[in-house]
Enzyme design. Sequence first.
Site, PDB file in Angstrom:
ATOM      1  N   LEU A  16       0.826  -1.211   0.000  1.00 21.40           N
ATOM      2  CA  LEU A  16       0.000   0.000   0.000  1.00 21.40           C
ATOM      3  C   LEU A  16       0.861   1.263   0.000  1.00 21.40           C
ATOM      4  CD1 LEU A  16      -2.835  -1.064   2.473  1.00 21.40           C
ATOM      5  CD2 LEU A  16      -2.915  -0.992  -0.014  1.00 21.40           C
ATOM      6  N   THR A  62      11.136  -3.725   0.701  1.00 25.00           N
ATOM      7  CA  THR A  62      10.384  -4.606   1.580  1.00 25.00           C
ATOM      8  C   THR A  62      10.848  -6.050   1.390  1.00 25.00           C
ATOM      9  OG1 THR A  62       8.171  -5.135   2.392  1.00 25.00           O
ATOM     10  CG2 THR A  62       8.347  -4.769   0.011  1.00 25.00           C
ATOM     11  N   LYS A  66      15.454  -6.505   2.445  1.00 27.46           N
ATOM     12  CA  LYS A  66      15.930  -5.503   3.403  1.00 27.46           C
ATOM     13  C   LYS A  66      17.385  -5.721   3.836  1.00 27.46           C
ATOM     14  CE  LYS A  66      11.436  -4.149   5.194  1.00 27.46           C
ATOM     15  NZ  LYS A  66      10.585  -3.865   6.352  1.00 27.46           N
ATOM     16  N   ASP A 102      11.648   1.596   9.864  1.00 29.60           N
ATOM     17  CA  ASP A 102      10.738   0.689  10.589  1.00 29.60           C
ATOM     18  C   ASP A 102      10.872   0.893  12.097  1.00 29.60           C
ATOM     19  OD1 ASP A 102       9.666  -0.595   8.337  1.00 29.60           O
ATOM     20  OD2 ASP A 102      11.347  -2.000   8.240  1.00 29.60           O
ATOM     21  N   ALA A 127      11.063 -14.415  13.449  1.00 27.85           N
ATOM     22  CA  ALA A 127      12.370 -13.790  13.255  1.00 27.85           C
ATOM     23  C   ALA A 127      12.521 -13.324  11.812  1.00 27.85           C
ATOM     24  CB  ALA A 127      13.479 -14.782  13.629  1.00 27.85           C
ATOM     25  N   LYS A 155      17.353 -19.018  12.344  1.00 25.91           N
ATOM     26  CA  LYS A 155      17.064 -17.591  12.119  1.00 25.91           C
ATOM     27  C   LYS A 155      17.015 -16.833  13.443  1.00 25.91           C
ATOM     28  CE  LYS A 155      14.164 -17.304   8.070  1.00 25.91           C
ATOM     29  NZ  LYS A 155      12.833 -16.811   7.720  1.00 25.91           N
TER      30      LYS A 155
HETATM   31  P1  ATR Z   1      11.464 -13.352   5.709  1.00 31.26           P
HETATM   32  O1  ATR Z   1      11.739 -14.446   6.700  1.00 31.26           O
HETATM   33  O2  ATR Z   1      11.754 -13.739   4.310  1.00 31.26           O
HETATM   34  O3  ATR Z   1      12.006 -12.024   6.120  1.00 31.26           O
HETATM   35  P2  ATR Z   1       8.945 -12.565   6.708  1.00 31.26           P
HETATM   36  O4  ATR Z   1       7.588 -12.622   6.104  1.00 31.26           O
HETATM   37  O5  ATR Z   1       9.466 -11.278   7.175  1.00 31.26           O
HETATM   38  O6  ATR Z   1       9.891 -13.211   5.660  1.00 31.26           O
HETATM   39  O7  ATR Z   1       9.036 -13.584   7.917  1.00 31.26           O
HETATM   40  C1  ATR Z   1       8.312 -14.707   7.990  1.00 31.26           C
HETATM   41  C2  ATR Z   1       8.237 -15.128   9.449  1.00 31.26           C
HETATM   42  O8  ATR Z   1       7.038 -15.873   9.630  1.00 31.26           O
HETATM   43  C3  ATR Z   1       9.362 -16.046   9.875  1.00 31.26           C
HETATM   44  O9  ATR Z   1       9.638 -15.866  11.231  1.00 31.26           O
HETATM   45  C4  ATR Z   1       8.756 -17.423   9.612  1.00 31.26           C
HETATM   46  O10 ATR Z   1       9.327 -18.462  10.328  1.00 31.26           O
HETATM   47  P3  ATR Z   1      10.545 -19.324   9.712  1.00 31.26           P
HETATM   48  O11 ATR Z   1      11.768 -18.517   9.939  1.00 31.26           O
HETATM   49  O12 ATR Z   1      10.518 -20.604  10.484  1.00 31.26           O
HETATM   50  O13 ATR Z   1      10.217 -19.523   8.252  1.00 31.26           O
HETATM   51  C5  ATR Z   1       7.360 -17.188  10.086  1.00 31.26           C
HETATM   52  N1  ATR Z   1       6.400 -18.147   9.530  1.00 31.26           N
HETATM   53  C6  ATR Z   1       5.854 -18.146   8.299  1.00 31.26           C
HETATM   54  N2  ATR Z   1       5.017 -19.181   8.152  1.00 31.26           N
HETATM   55  C7  ATR Z   1       5.023 -19.872   9.323  1.00 31.26           C
HETATM   56  C8  ATR Z   1       4.358 -21.048   9.824  1.00 31.26           C
HETATM   57  N3  ATR Z   1       3.514 -21.735   9.055  1.00 31.26           N
HETATM   58  N4  ATR Z   1       4.610 -21.438  11.085  1.00 31.26           N
HETATM   59  C9  ATR Z   1       5.474 -20.740  11.853  1.00 31.26           C
HETATM   60  N5  ATR Z   1       6.125 -19.644  11.461  1.00 31.26           N
HETATM   61  C10 ATR Z   1       5.914 -19.201  10.215  1.00 31.26           C
END
Ligand code: ATR
Length: 273
Positions: A16, A62, A66, A102, A127, A155
């Site tokens: 957005l 984003t 980042k 942020d 994380a 992570k």
């Molecule tokens: P990125 O990790 O690429 O920065 P994000 O959207 O900022 O993406 O972060 C996703 C977060 O949601 C992570 O902490 C992720 O956990 P993992 O590090 O284990 O992937 C968490 N996440 C996404 N789907 C999940 C699920 N089904 N169960 C638990 N945690 C989830």
Amino acid sequence: MIKKYLVIGNPIEHSLSPKLHNHWLKENNINATYDKKILEEKDLQSIIYEVKEKKINGINVTVPFKKVVIPFLDELSPEAKDTQSVNTIYFQNGITIGHNTDIIGFELAIKYAKYDISGKKIFILGAGGVAPSIIYSLKKMKASKITLTNRTKEKAENLKKLFPQIELVEWGDIKDFDMIINTTSLGLKENDKVPINYDQIGSGKFFYDVIYNPKKTNFLFEAKKRGHKIENGKMMFVYQARAAFGYFTKAPNARDGLIPLINKKVLQLLEND
Ligand code: ATR
């Protein structure tokens, strides 16, 4: 000359930022466009080069760029350096600068929610990309303890390298807390559920979700039902954008940039999706 701003990410369709920034650009009579652009990691170097060539005047970054954008920038602000996270890029005095708004976005959102972080125990779920900014902000606001859990342990451990003070617990474990923050993407989809037992958590806590679309995730819904204070990520999003707008509009003297208005109209812009 017409100025050009971008938000880059992948996916980016749901961002957005263009809506918000274009509204502010117009309101401030700035002749500029703000678009979203989907990228691959291999495209980062050339897009930053366009900032150097003044073909692009500012970029918001984003998920998932980042951190990986950092090597292509000439300089980082202390906040971007300490969090290894850049969401705002601009050109100043001949160099590209990466900054992190942020952090101030989260801080102002907490102020807006009238919550006092100092001396509070904070429990963070996830994380992902925004977690380091939130930890930095919580430290600045003098949280007494920060505990974090993430499905993928590695992570969480990487975050502890940046912030050795944080305590890590296994995914699924819950520590005693005053405030709990969801930084995971669980909640974006309708049937997503954060795996915590809401009935094991005392009363009078603050539940914060970085997600703002949907407005009330299952996490916030379950908390509200039990009388806890809740807040979604909308104001954090608005305040990080406002800070970025300030840097974009006043380079080379970005710190004195325009501070656009946050009013009903702005908040409504984000409701219609
Ligand atoms: P990125 O990790 O690429 O920065 P994000 O959207 O900022 O993406 O972060 C996703 C977060 O949601 C992570 O902490 C992720 O956990 P993992 O590090 O284990 O992937 C968490 N996440 C996404 N789907 C999940 C699920 N089904 N169960 C638990 N945690 C989830």
